[in-house]
Enzyme design. Structure first.
Site, short mmCIF file in Angstrom:
data_model
loop_
_atom_site.label_atom_id
_atom_site.label_comp_id
_atom_site.label_asym_id
_atom_site.label_seq_id
_atom_site.Cartn_x
_atom_site.Cartn_y
_atom_site.Cartn_z
N LYS A 131 58.07 3.64 21.13
CA LYS A 131 56.91 2.77 20.92
C LYS A 131 56.35 2.43 22.29
O LYS A 131 56.61 1.38 22.88
CB LYS A 131 57.33 1.51 20.16
CG LYS A 131 56.16 0.81 19.48
CD LYS A 131 55.61 1.64 18.33
CE LYS A 131 54.50 0.92 17.59
NZ LYS A 131 53.91 1.75 16.55
N SER A 137 51.22 4.42 13.01
CA SER A 137 51.74 3.07 12.95
C SER A 137 51.24 2.38 11.68
O SER A 137 51.55 2.84 10.58
CB SER A 137 51.34 2.31 14.22
OG SER A 137 52.30 1.34 14.57
#
Length: 592
Positions: A188, A384
Site C-alpha cells: 500500500k 482499492s
C-alpha cells in the site's frame, strides 16, 4: 429579520446568476437555435485526442468548464454509431505527443478496430511521440489505424514507459512534519511518499511489475496491428529515438506529412464532395445510443474518488467523484425498472472511503438478489475502493492496462506543531471526552492508546475488504491475503489471479450482461443510463435550494437549457477531482 436576510440573499444570488448565467444561456440558446445539420455524405470524422479525456460523460450540465469534453465511453458510443453510418467513410485521429492513459488507449484501440472491421478507413496523424510517461500507449492507438502519419519535423521518442514518484520523507524530517500513518500492508505504497526518501523493495517490485505488464501489452497490440513480431518491434523501438524519416524507413510509421496533407488524404479516401466533421459535433447530433426493444440493459456510471454524500455542492465546474448516495440510488433505480434485465456498472476509480464503498456494494448485492446480473466494466482504475465496489458483481471485465486490486487500506495524520513552531506559530489543542477524541489532532502525536486503537480499526477494515473479495470472487480467504496486501495489479495480471474474469471494455461488458440476462444475441436491446443527466434547472435548484427566490426565477430558462442540443454544448468540457479523508481504501495516484 430572518426573512429579510433570506430576501437579501436571494437578491444577491439573483444578481450573480444574472451576471454569470444569463449571458451563458444566451450563448447556448444561440448555439442551439442554429441547429445541427444532418451528416453530409462522404464524411470524415476528426477525433482530436490531444486535449485530454475523462472516462465517462458527465451527468452534470455545469461540469462543462475547463476540459476537452471528450470521454472514453463517449468515444466508444459514438464510433459504434459511426461504424453503422453509411455517411461516415473515414476517421482521422489526432494523436497526443505525450501519453494517453493506458486503459483508455486500450478501449479506443478496440473501437478503432471495430470501425475498421466495418470496412472503413482510419488515418492517424502524429506531431511526435515525446519520451514522457505512457507515450507508448499513444503509439499503440496510432498503430491500430489503416495508416499512421507523422509530421516531417517530429521525433519518434517512444522508447519505453517511465513514471516518477515524489518522496517527502527527508523534507518532512528536515522541517519538522511528523507523518503518522498506518498501511495494510507493505504494497500500500501511497503512504511511502510521506515517510520514505526512495522506493521500498515492495514498492519498486509492484510498480515495475505493473509498468512492465502495461508496456508489454502495448507492444504486443502495436505489433499485431502493424503485422510484425512483437520482439522485433520492441527491439526497434528501444533502439530509438528516431527522426520522422528514420521512423518511416523502419516501418514504425507509414507516411510523412503535415496534418493538412493527412486531412486531404482522408477526404480523398472518403470520396467526392467529402467534408471533415468534428467528432464532438457528430456526437452531439447523434446523441447517446439508446437501442430498441422490450428489454433494457442499465449502464450505471461511476468515475473519480469514492465518498459519502450526494455531491450536491459541486454543481459549478465540479469534477467527477463517485458519491455513495447518488450511485447507490442509481443502482436501486435500475433494480426497480422492470424493463432492465441486467446492469453494467462502469467503474473508473482509484478508491476512497470504505463506508461509501460499502454502501455502493450493498446496492450491487441488492441487484443480484433481485435477479438482475451485475457486470463491472473497469476503466482506467478500479483499485482499492474501486475494487471493493466491484468485488461481489457477477462478472468483471477490465482492460489489460486497467489498474486494479490494491486490496488494502491506509490512514493517518500529519503532526505539524513543530514545523509551525519554527515560524513562531504555536498550535495547541483542547479536547473533552475519551482519550481518542483528539486522536487526529495535528498538534500532537498519537498516544500509545490512540495508536493501538487506530491500528485496530485499520485491521478491521482490511479484514472486511479481504472477506468481500473472498466472497465475491469465490477465492479462499488465505489466497486473497496472499494476493492482496495493498498490491496494484493490471487487468491482465488480475485475470491470471482470478480478480478479473474477462479482458475488454464496455462493449464486451454489455455483451456479457446480455448473456447473463438470457437475452438472445439477435434480439434488440435498449440502453438506459443511470443516474440520468440533470437538467440545468435541477442542478441550480440543488445548489441554491428550491426555496431560493433567485433560483425559482430561473425556471423560465429551464426549457431552453434542457434542450438536448443545449446539453450537448454544456457537456463538452469535463474535469476530475480526487478527494479522500480519514481511513481510505485509496490506490496510488493516477499516471501522469
Amino acid at each position: 429579520m430572518k426573512q429579510f436576510f433570506l430576501t437579501v440573499l436571494g437578491v444577491f444570488t439573483g444578481l450573480i446568476l444574472f451576471i454569470i448565467v444569463i449571458p451563458m444561456v444566451l450563448i447556448i440558446a444561440a448555439a442551439a437555435s442554429s441547429g445541427t445539420p444532418a451528416t453530409p455524405a462522404n464524411s470524415v470524422l476528426e477525433l482530436d485526442l490531444r486535449e485530454g479525456l475523462t472516462d465517462q460523460v458527465s451527468t452534470n450540465p455545469f461540469a462543462a468548464f475547463g476540459g476537452s469534453g471528450l470521454s472514453v465511453v463517449g468515444i466508444v458510443d459514438t464510433l459504434a454509431q459511426a461504424e453503422k453510418d453509411a455517411q461516415v467513410k473515414v476517421l482521422l485521429v489526432r494523436l497526443p505527443e505525450a501519453g494517453l492513459s493506458p486503459a483508455a488507449a486500450d478501449e479506443i484501440r478496440q473501437s478503432i478496430r471495430r470501425f475498421r472491421a466495418a470496412g472503413k478507413v482510419v488515418i492517424a496523424h502524429s506531431q511526435g511521440f515525446m519520451p514522457v510517461g505512457t507515450v507508448i500507449s499513444s503509439y499503440m492507438v496510432g498503430a491500430s489505424a489503416s495508416e499512421l502519419w507523422m509530421q516531417n519535423t517530429a521525433s519518434f521518442q517512444a522508447t519505453g514507459f517511465s513514471a516518477n514518484s515524489v518522496f517527502l520523507g527527508r523534507a518532512f524530517e528536515k522541517y519538522g512534519v511528523n507523518a503518522q500513518f498506518e498501511q495494510r500492508y507493505e504494497y500500500k505504497n501511497a503512504v511511502n511518499e510521506f515517510t520514505q526518501s526512495d522506493y521500498t523493495g515492495p514498492h519498486r517490485e509492484a510498480m515495475t511489475a505493473w509498468m512492465t505488464s502495461i508496456y508489454d501489452s502495448a507492444i504486443a497490440n502495436a505489433a499485431s496491428d502493424r503485422k510484425v513480431a512483437a520482439p522485433a518491434l520492441k527491439t526497434t523501438i528501444e533502439a530509438g529515438p528516431y527522426s520522422a524519416q528514420q521512423a518511416l524507413s523502419l516501418k514504425l510509421v507509414d507516411k510523412i506529412g503535415q496534418v493538412e496533407e493527412a486531412e486531404a488524404e482522408a477526404k480523398r479516401r472518403a470520396g467526392r464532395g467529402s467534408d471533415i466533421i468534428e467528432f464532438s459535433d457528430y456526437a452531439s447530433s447523434k446523441g447517446e445510443r439508446t437501442g430498441s426493444g422490450r428489454d433494457a440493459i442499465a449502464i450505471v456510471g461511476g468515475e473519480g474518488a469514492i465518498m459519502t454524500g450526494t455531491g450536491g455542492s459541486s454543481t459549478f465546474g465540479g469534477g467527477s467523484s463517485i458519491y455513495s448516495d447518488r450511485t447507490a440510488e442509481a443502482i436501486y433505480d435500475a433494480i426497480e425498472d422492470s424493463a432492465v434485465k441486467a446492469i453494467v456498472f462502469r467503474v473508473s476509480s482509484p478508491g476512497g472511503s470504505p463506508e461509501a464503498s460499502e454502501q455502493i456494494l450493498a446496492a450491487v448485492r441488492a441487484a443480484r438478489a433481485a435477479g438482475k446480473p451485475v457486470v463491472i466494466s473497469m476503466g482506467d482504475y478500479a483499485a482499492s475502493g474501486g475494487y471493493w465496489i466491484s468485488s461481489e458483481a457477477d462478472w468483471i471485465v477490465a482492460q489489460p492496462s486497467t489498474l486494479t486490486g490494491s486490496i488494502g487500506v491506509f490512514g493517518g495524520k500529519f503532526v505539524v506543531s513543530e514545523a509551525l513552531g519554527r515560524f513562531g506559530v504555536d498550535l495547541r489543542g483542547l479536547s473533552v471526552g475519551g482519550d481518542y477524541s483528539d486522536a487526529f489532532s495535528p498538534s500532537s502525536a498519537f498516544t500509545e492508546g490512540q495508536r493501538a486503537a487506530f491500528s485496530a480499526s485499520m485491521d478491521r477494515t482490511y479484514e472486511e475488504f479481504v472477506q468481500r473479495v473472498a466472497t465475491g470472487r469465490k477465492i479462499p480467504i488465505a489466497r486473497v491475503r496472499e494476493i492482496a496486501r495493498g498490491r496494484v495489479w493490471t487487468g491482465a495480471q488480475g485475470k491470471t489471479l482470478g480478480l478479473v474474469d474477462q479482458l475488454g471494455g464496455l462493449t464486451e461488458a454489455i455483451g456479457k450482461a446480455r448473456e447473463l440476462a438470457n437475452i438472445p444475441a439477435d434480439q434488440s436491446v435498449r440502453y438506459k443510463r443511470f443516474p440520468t443527466p440533470q437538467s440545468p434547472w435541477e442542478a441550480l435548484s440543488e445548489v441554491f435550494g428550491v426555496q431560493s427566490e433567485a433560483a425559482q426565477a430561473l425556471v423560465a430558462l429551464g426549457g431552453v437549457m434542457a434542450d438536448p442540443q443545449t446539453r450537448a454544448v454544456m457537456s463538452r468540457i469535463q474535469t476530475e477531482r480526487l478527494r479522500g479523508q480519514g481511513a481510505s481504501v485509496l490506490a496510488d495516484q493516477p499516471l501522469p
